[in-house]
Design a protein around this motif. Structure first.
Motif, PDB file in Angstrom:
ATOM      1  N   PHE A  38       0.754  -1.069   0.030  1.00  0.00           N
ATOM      2  CA  PHE A  38       0.134   0.106   0.060  1.00  0.00           C
ATOM      3  C   PHE A  38       0.774   1.091  -0.016  1.00  0.00           C
ATOM      4  N   ILE A  39       1.891   1.334   0.779  1.00  0.00           N
ATOM      5  CA  ILE A  39       2.742   2.537   0.986  1.00  0.00           C
ATOM      6  C   ILE A  39       3.489   2.480  -0.295  1.00  0.00           C
ATOM      7  N   ARG A  40       3.742   1.557  -1.227  1.00  0.00           N
ATOM      8  CA  ARG A  40       4.750   1.572  -2.191  1.00  0.00           C
ATOM      9  C   ARG A  40       3.779   2.271  -3.192  1.00  0.00           C
ATOM     10  N   THR A  41       2.471   1.735  -3.416  1.00  0.00           N
ATOM     11  CA  THR A  41       1.805   2.140  -4.652  1.00  0.00           C
ATOM     12  C   THR A  41       0.963   3.589  -4.314  1.00  0.00           C
ATOM     13  N   ASN A  42       1.104   4.028  -2.861  1.00  0.00           N
ATOM     14  CA  ASN A  42       0.389   5.064  -2.604  1.00  0.00           C
ATOM     15  C   ASN A  42       1.639   6.171  -2.149  1.00  0.00           C
ATOM     16  N   GLY A  43       1.945   7.277  -2.991  1.00  0.00           N
ATOM     17  CA  GLY A  43       3.128   8.239  -2.635  1.00  0.00           C
ATOM     18  C   GLY A  43       2.795   9.023  -1.603  1.00  0.00           C
ATOM     19  N   ASN A  44       1.628   9.088  -0.890  1.00  0.00           N
ATOM     20  CA  ASN A  44       1.188   9.991   0.334  1.00  0.00           C
ATOM     21  C   ASN A  44       0.956   9.274   1.470  1.00  0.00           C
ATOM     22  N   SER A  45       1.966   8.189   1.806  1.00  0.00           N
ATOM     23  CA  SER A  45       1.967   7.467   2.937  1.00  0.00           C
ATOM     24  C   SER A  45       3.146   7.074   3.454  1.00  0.00           C
ATOM     25  N   LEU A  46       3.256   6.905   4.848  1.00  0.00           N
ATOM     26  CA  LEU A  46       4.281   6.229   5.492  1.00  0.00           C
ATOM     27  C   LEU A  46       4.039   5.267   6.568  1.00  0.00           C
ATOM     28  N   LEU A  47       5.112   4.346   6.694  1.00  0.00           N
ATOM     29  CA  LEU A  47       4.659   3.341   7.736  1.00  0.00           C
ATOM     30  C   LEU A  47       4.984   3.908   9.456  1.00  0.00           C
ATOM     31  N   ARG A  48       3.970   3.575   9.996  1.00  0.00           N
ATOM     32  CA  ARG A  48       4.367   3.956  11.510  1.00  0.00           C
ATOM     33  C   ARG A  48       4.441   2.495  12.260  1.00  0.00           C
ATOM     34  N   LEU A  49       5.571   2.526  12.811  1.00  0.00           N
ATOM     35  CA  LEU A  49       5.968   1.299  13.807  1.00  0.00           C
ATOM     36  C   LEU A  49       5.748   1.705  15.078  1.00  0.00           C
ATOM     37  N   LYS A  50       5.086   0.985  15.840  1.00  0.00           N
ATOM     38  CA  LYS A  50       4.733   1.295  17.369  1.00  0.00           C
ATOM     39  C   LYS A  50       5.200   0.387  18.342  1.00  0.00           C
ATOM     40  N   ILE A  51       5.874   0.772  19.272  1.00  0.00           N
ATOM     41  CA  ILE A  51       6.494  -0.314  20.354  1.00  0.00           C
ATOM     42  C   ILE A  51       5.780   0.275  21.612  1.00  0.00           C
ATOM     43  N   LEU A  57       4.593  -5.080  23.213  1.00  0.00           N
ATOM     44  CA  LEU A  57       3.645  -4.907  22.169  1.00  0.00           C
ATOM     45  C   LEU A  57       4.085  -4.242  20.941  1.00  0.00           C
ATOM     46  N   ILE A  58       4.000  -4.859  19.701  1.00  0.00           N
ATOM     47  CA  ILE A  58       4.291  -4.252  18.549  1.00  0.00           C
ATOM     48  C   ILE A  58       3.229  -4.190  17.788  1.00  0.00           C
ATOM     49  N   GLY A  59       3.074  -2.780  17.184  1.00  0.00           N
ATOM     50  CA  GLY A  59       1.960  -2.656  16.251  1.00  0.00           C
ATOM     51  C   GLY A  59       2.275  -1.688  15.216  1.00  0.00           C
ATOM     52  N   TRP A  60       1.136  -1.646  14.221  1.00  0.00           N
ATOM     53  CA  TRP A  60       1.885  -0.708  13.123  1.00  0.00           C
ATOM     54  C   TRP A  60       0.490  -0.290  12.647  1.00  0.00           C
ATOM     55  N   ASP A  61       0.742   0.847  11.658  1.00  0.00           N
ATOM     56  CA  ASP A  61      -0.504   1.340  10.817  1.00  0.00           C
ATOM     57  C   ASP A  61       0.174   2.194   9.840  1.00  0.00           C
ATOM     58  N   VAL A  62      -0.452   2.790   8.786  1.00  0.00           N
ATOM     59  CA  VAL A  62      -0.038   3.861   7.783  1.00  0.00           C
ATOM     60  C   VAL A  62      -0.618   5.123   7.928  1.00  0.00           C
ATOM     61  N   GLU A  63       0.325   5.944   7.902  1.00  0.00           N
ATOM     62  CA  GLU A  63      -0.253   7.669   7.945  1.00  0.00           C
ATOM     63  C   GLU A  63      -0.343   7.803   6.548  1.00  0.00           C
ATOM     64  N   TYR A  85      -4.951   7.764   9.995  1.00  0.00           N
ATOM     65  CA  TYR A  85      -4.150   6.267  10.091  1.00  0.00           C
ATOM     66  C   TYR A  85      -4.868   5.211   9.592  1.00  0.00           C
ATOM     67  N   VAL A  86      -4.451   4.261   8.756  1.00  0.00           N
ATOM     68  CA  VAL A  86      -5.066   3.361   8.086  1.00  0.00           C
ATOM     69  C   VAL A  86      -4.337   1.937   8.186  1.00  0.00           C
ATOM     70  N   MET A  87      -4.900   0.761   8.010  1.00  0.00           N
ATOM     71  CA  MET A  87      -4.508  -0.422   8.100  1.00  0.00           C
ATOM     72  C   MET A  87      -3.486  -1.007   9.451  1.00  0.00           C
ATOM     73  N   PRO A  88      -4.436  -0.641  10.556  1.00  0.00           N
ATOM     74  CA  PRO A  88      -3.864  -0.928  11.684  1.00  0.00           C
ATOM     75  C   PRO A  88      -3.656  -2.339  12.041  1.00  0.00           C
ATOM     76  N   GLY A  89      -2.528  -2.824  12.882  1.00  0.00           N
ATOM     77  CA  GLY A  89      -2.217  -4.216  13.014  1.00  0.00           C
ATOM     78  C   GLY A  89      -1.435  -4.603  14.156  1.00  0.00           C
ATOM     79  N   GLY A  90      -1.199  -5.901  14.501  1.00  0.00           N
ATOM     80  CA  GLY A  90      -0.214  -5.899  15.394  1.00  0.00           C
ATOM     81  C   GLY A  90      -0.964  -6.218  16.901  1.00  0.00           C
ATOM     82  N   ASP A  91      -0.345  -5.938  18.070  1.00  0.00           N
ATOM     83  CA  ASP A  91      -0.624  -6.358  19.538  1.00  0.00           C
ATOM     84  C   ASP A  91      -1.748  -5.445  19.963  1.00  0.00           C
TER      85      ASP A  91
END
Length: 247
Positions: free
Chosen positions: A170-183, A191-197, A210-216
């Motif tokens: 999603f990030i590669r194909t959407n130039g207006n986003s970045l990965l958020r890694l959450k610890i 706990l490890i979590g993530w989403d896309v800004e 924030y979209v596509m949330p996942g993890g713990d």
């Protein structure tokens, strides 16, 4: 399970790897190549000589993270304060260290290097009588991690391999986003979590979501100071429990 609500997640969060969260996104979208930090970068743009002596896992992760040049990293704590925290990557190198993660207001750190995502993260926190380890110059340095005292938490978790391919696609194909890694350091583990800004054009101007949330875990969705969508956390027994955290 006795869970605290608003106060439970009212903790000091450390924001790592951002010049400024919003300014960095603009830089990222301009395609500026950022320099490597102290940990192994999972970059697909490595030169041929960088590919020598890589393990199959190294090659898999470099391919997995192709085109992902950076992102935001949030580190926080819940439950009891976590003091004298040392985080080591898979090479036993200090990835991050903190004197304290807990109540007392938000603290933010910024880094201008590209995001480095560890394969595994070994996290230890200790009692108050611990002290900083010595750095390469023999001087005690808080950035070198901590030693001594008694260990209150000692956990090793997988990180890089857990981010789903669809999130990175999603990030590669959407130039207006970045990965958020959450610890988040909890009393029962890490706990490890993530989403896309994702940035988009909305009524009134450009904004983000924030979209596509996942993890713990996942924070609640808050609007005008009110929880409009509850957050959740995966408990030690694997159960997904909704929470009313406010931060």
């Amino acid at each position: 399970m006795n869970m605290k609500n608003a106060g439970f997640w009212s903790r000091s969060a450390t924001l790592v790897f951002l010049n400024c969260q919003r300014q960095f996104l603009s830089i990222l979208l301009l395609g500026v190549s950022l320099a490597s930090g102290g940990c192994s970068l999972l970059m697909s743009d490595s030169s041929p000589r960088d590919m020598v002596n890589l393990t199959p896992e190294d090659k898999m992760l470099i391919h997995k993270y192709r085109g992902i040049r950076g992102g935001a990293l949030y580190i926080s704590a819940v439950g009891e304060d976590k003091n004298n925290v040392t985080m080591l990557n898979q090479n036993d190198m200090v990835w991050h260290a903190a004197l304290s993660l807990g109540e007392g207001g938000s603290r933010h750190l910024t880094y201008t290097s590209a995001m480095s995502i560890p394969r595994t993260l070994h996290v230890i926190w200790r009692t108050d009588d611990a002290e900083p380890r010595k750095n390469r110059n023999g001087v005690r340095d808080v950035t070198a991690g901590y030693e001594g005292g008694s260990i209150l938490g000692d956990y090793t978790v997988k990180v890089a391999s857990r981010i789903p391919d669809e999130v990175l696609d999603f990030i590669r194909t959407n130039g207006n986003s970045l990965l958020r890694l959450k610890i988040r350091l909890a009393d029962h583990g890490v706990l490890i979590g993530w989403d896309v800004e994702e940035w988009y054009n909305a009524k009134g101007g450009r904004t983000f979501r924030y979209v596509m949330p996942g993890g713990d875990f996942k924070e609640p969705k808050i609007k005008y100071g009110k929880v409009i969508e509850r957050g959740w956390m995966i408990t030690p027994d694997g159960e997904k429990v909704e929470m009313d955290w406010t931060d």
